[in-house]
Each structure stands twice: as structure tokens, then as C-alpha cells.
Design a protein around this motif. Structure first.
Motif, PDB file in Angstrom:
ATOM      1  N   SER A 166       0.940  -1.237  -0.138  1.00 57.20           N
ATOM      2  CA  SER A 166      -0.167  -0.238  -0.621  1.00 57.20           C
ATOM      3  C   SER A 166       1.250   1.130   0.209  1.00 57.20           C
ATOM      4  O   SER A 166       1.454   1.304   0.474  1.00 57.20           O
ATOM      5  N   THR A 167       0.348   2.495  -0.744  1.00 52.96           N
ATOM      6  CA  THR A 167       1.222   3.721  -0.341  1.00 52.96           C
ATOM      7  C   THR A 167      -0.257   4.792   0.144  1.00 52.96           C
ATOM      8  O   THR A 167       0.020   4.909   1.555  1.00 52.96           O
ATOM      9  N   THR A 182      -2.900   3.780   1.008  1.00 50.17           N
ATOM     10  CA  THR A 182      -3.855   3.852   2.464  1.00 50.17           C
ATOM     11  C   THR A 182      -3.173   3.512   3.953  1.00 50.17           C
ATOM     12  O   THR A 182      -4.067   4.037   4.523  1.00 50.17           O
ATOM     13  N   ARG A 200      -5.115  -4.865   6.686  1.00 45.34           N
ATOM     14  CA  ARG A 200      -5.223  -5.052   4.937  1.00 45.34           C
ATOM     15  C   ARG A 200      -4.876  -5.467   5.554  1.00 45.34           C
ATOM     16  O   ARG A 200      -3.842  -6.488   5.756  1.00 45.34           O
ATOM     17  N   HIS A 219     -13.102  -2.341   0.443  1.00 47.38           N
ATOM     18  CA  HIS A 219     -12.281  -1.379   0.680  1.00 47.38           C
ATOM     19  C   HIS A 219     -13.137  -0.288   1.442  1.00 47.38           C
ATOM     20  O   HIS A 219     -12.901   1.177   1.008  1.00 47.38           O
ATOM     21  N   PRO A 248      -8.917   4.581  -8.142  1.00 49.00           N
ATOM     22  CA  PRO A 248      -8.635   4.841  -6.227  1.00 49.00           C
ATOM     23  C   PRO A 248      -6.788   4.931  -6.496  1.00 49.00           C
ATOM     24  O   PRO A 248      -6.956   5.288  -5.123  1.00 49.00           O
ATOM     25  N   ALA A 249      -5.892   4.047  -7.451  1.00 50.65           N
ATOM     26  CA  ALA A 249      -5.205   4.394  -7.786  1.00 50.65           C
ATOM     27  C   ALA A 249      -4.312   3.256  -6.877  1.00 50.65           C
ATOM     28  O   ALA A 249      -5.282   2.518  -5.575  1.00 50.65           O
TER      29      ALA A 249
HETATM   30  N1   CP Z   1      -6.397   2.896  -2.897  1.00 53.97           N
HETATM   31  C1   CP Z   1      -5.217   2.034  -2.192  1.00 53.97           C
HETATM   32  O1   CP Z   1      -6.099   0.869  -1.811  1.00 53.97           O
HETATM   33  O2   CP Z   1      -4.068   2.819  -2.514  1.00 53.97           O
HETATM   34  P1   CP Z   1      -3.014   1.689  -2.186  1.00 53.97           P
HETATM   35  O3   CP Z   1      -3.268   0.322  -2.590  1.00 53.97           O
HETATM   36  O4   CP Z   1      -2.070   1.730  -2.457  1.00 53.97           O
HETATM   37  O5   CP Z   1      -3.262   2.071  -0.586  1.00 53.97           O
END
Ligand code: CP
Length: 311
Positions: free
Chosen positions: A53-54, A56, A105, A133, A256-257
Motif C-alpha cells: 500500500s502507498t 491507504t 489490510r 475497501h 482509487p490508484a
Molecule cells: N487506493 C489504494 O488502496 O491505494 P494503496 O493500495 O496504495 O493503498
């Protein structure tokens, strides 16, 4: 309203009333407008990310910092998870040590079910497999309400790898509950009829939508047998310049990226004036502040005692 609060887990939006969800959107927007953050300096949180993850992770860390919480460091790579410790035992250990809440997560869909039965501290779901999510959904709702004032009656098309996307599943459910008109788009082999949203082609989608929600292809959740050509995908299912020009003037683009530029969206369109992609990331901090406040506040919140969350 209730005066004695139950343990407030935030694992999906399904278990919250629409009044609670609207209150969370309002609180997120209030924090963005500069409302002072409450002081939770007596709370210790642990963020457990078993998947990469970045956004979240960083925005939960930022939200915890702004609420004055203490963040106990935890890295799966250097923890006893590597010696075979179960998720349940890891979480029970952190609770025993003194954590007041866990942000988790995990790749297993519904991982939190057994934790809800075992732990006495709030679980905040930062994404479970292909399940839900919910903090992403809240920041997406916040971004839509910030733009339009409401999602009711708005046409939202969720485009891409619907079957493997927890963002798609979370958003389809809550948007329908809040009165939006929701469609899916993307490859029919990844369309999931169980989501209960009709399918449109990408060309139909761009002409009808108020909100175009693009998704990344979740290759990590595929079985490896699908032939995937990024250029073909972009031409058939992506937001090309030509399709962008056919959107309504008022329409916005969400994602959401992380974004795979040139696949689900043309590279230069990520920063297009109608794209809210980086605004979503900014909003994520405020939405997560509102979530943590909701989990740990000792005050009653409007909607706590309502039972309109069964649809
Ligand atoms: N949108 C999102 O959950 O990004 P990350 O996976 O970088 O947390």
C-alpha cells in the motif's frame, strides 16, 4: 440516541446506517474545511499491512498523527508472521500488549470475521482481498459529495476489473443505498452479475456518466492464464482522449490508484482538470480522520441507533 457505545469496528459500510455514513462524509468534509481534530493522545494504534500500500497506509498514518494518536510500529516482514504466527494470534498479541485499535489490510477476503469474535478492540479494515475497501469508499463518496453536493440520482459507472476489485464491490453497494444509479463497464469476463449493476460498453459509459470511476486491473488476483495486452485494453476499455472529449462537461473522473498510466487511462488525462484522482488522495486523510474519530469517540453520533442498514 445511545449513551453506551458498542465497540465500533469499521470493516464494511454495509453494517453502518445511511445516517452514520452521511455523518462520516460530513465529518470528513468538516476536517477538510479546517475543523479542529479531536485529541486521542491516550490511544495507541497499530497498522498491519499484509499487502502492499502507498495511499491507504500513508493516509492512515497521517490521520493518526493529526488525531495525536500513538502509532506502534509493525512490519509483517520482520514480525513473527514469518515464523508462522496466525493473523488471529498476531492481533491478540498486539491487543494484550496494549493496542487500542488495529488498522488491517490482508489478502484474505473477510479476514476480519474471526477477529470480530475474538478481539475487544476496534478493527479498521484497510482492504480485504477481493472483499471490501470501506475507507476508500468513504473518501470516494466524500469526493463525489464535495463536487455535486449529493450522490443521489447521479450516474456512476465503475469501469474495469469488477470481479477482483474490492473498491468496486464496496462502492457499488453503498452508492446504490445512497440513491445513485450505478453501472459497470469493462471486460465481460470480469463482470460480476452478483454485484447487481447493469453492464455498459465504455463508449456508452462515457456518454451517460456523471462520475466515471476507473479501476486498475488486479493482476495479483488473477490466476495467470488470462492473455492481457495493455494497448488492446486501453483501446477497448480505457479512458482515451477521444472518450474524454465525449464526457458531459460536468462529469468527473475518479480512480482509487495506483494508476497504470496508458492502460485504464491515457497518461496525460490523470492530471486532466476533470480528474479528481489526486484530490481523492488528499481527501483520504480527512476521511480516515473521520473513521478513527467514529471508532474511538465516546460521544453518541447521529444514526448510531438506527436500523436502516439492512438493504
Ligand atoms: N487506493 C489504494 O488502496 O491505494 P494503496 O493500495 O496504495 O493503498
Amino acid at each position: 440516541m445511545k449513551t453506551i457505545l458498542k465497540n465500533r469496528h469499521f470493516v464494511n459500510l454495509e453494517s453502518l446506517s445511511t445516517t452514520e455514513i452521511n455523518s462520516l462524509i460530513e465529518r470528513s468534509l468538516a476536517f477538510k474545511r479546517g475543523e479542529p481534530a479531536p485529541d486521542f493522545s491516550d490511544k495507541t494504534l497499530v497498522n498491519l499491512f499484509f499487502e502492499n500500500s502507498t495511499r491507504t497506509r500513508s493516509s492512515f498514518e497521517m490521520a493518526e498523527h493529526r488525531l495525536n494518536m500513538y502509532l506502534l510500529p509493525f512490519e509483517t516482514a520482520t514480525s513473527s508472521v514469518q515464523k508462522g504466527e496466525t493473523l488471529r494470534d498476531t492481533c491478540k498479541t498486539l491487543e494484550a500488549i496494549g493496542a487500542d485499535g488495529l488498522v488491517i489490510r490482508h489478502g484474505a477476503t473477510g479476514y476480519y470475521e474471526e477477529l470480530l469474535a475474538t478481539l475487544d478492540i476496534p478493527i479498521i479494515n484497510a482492504g480485504d482481498g477481493s472483499g471490501q475497501h470501506p475507507s476508500q469508499s468513504l473518501l470516494d463518496l466524500m469526493t463525489m459529495v464535495e463536487t455535486y453536493g449529493t450522490v443521489e440520482g447521479k450516474v456512476v459507472v465503475i469501469c474495469g476489473d469488477l470481479q477482483h476489485s474490492r473498491v468496486a464491490r464496496s462502492n457499488a453497494d453503498i452508492l446504490k443505498r445512497l440513491g445513485a444509479i450505478v453501472y459497470g463497464s469493462g471486460p465481460v469476463e470480469w463482470y460480476d452479475p452478483a454485484m447487481g449493476i447493469p453492464h455498459l460498453s465504455m463508449d456508452e459509459a462515457v456518454e451517460q456518466c456523471d462520475i466515471l470511476m476507473l479501476l486498475r486491473v488486479q493482476h495479483e488476483r488473477h490466476d495467470g492464464t488470462t492473455r492481457f495486452d495493455p494497448a488492446d485494453y486501453h483501446a477497448t476499455y480505457g479512458l482515451t482522449h477521444e472518450r474524454m472529449n465525449r464526457l458531459k462537461n460536468s462529469a468527473i473522473v475518479l480512480h482509487p490508484a495506483p494508476v497504470n498510466r496508458g492502460v485504464e487511462i491515457a497518461d496525460e488525462l490523470v492530471e486532466h482538470p476533470r480528474s479528481r484522482i489526486f484530490e481523492q488522495m488528499k481527501n483520504g486523510v480527512f476521511a480516515r480522520m473521520a473513521i478513527l474519530e467514529w471508532c474511538f469517540s465516546t460521544k453518541s453520533i447521529k444514526g448510531d441507533d438506527e436500523d436502516d442498514n439492512t438493504n
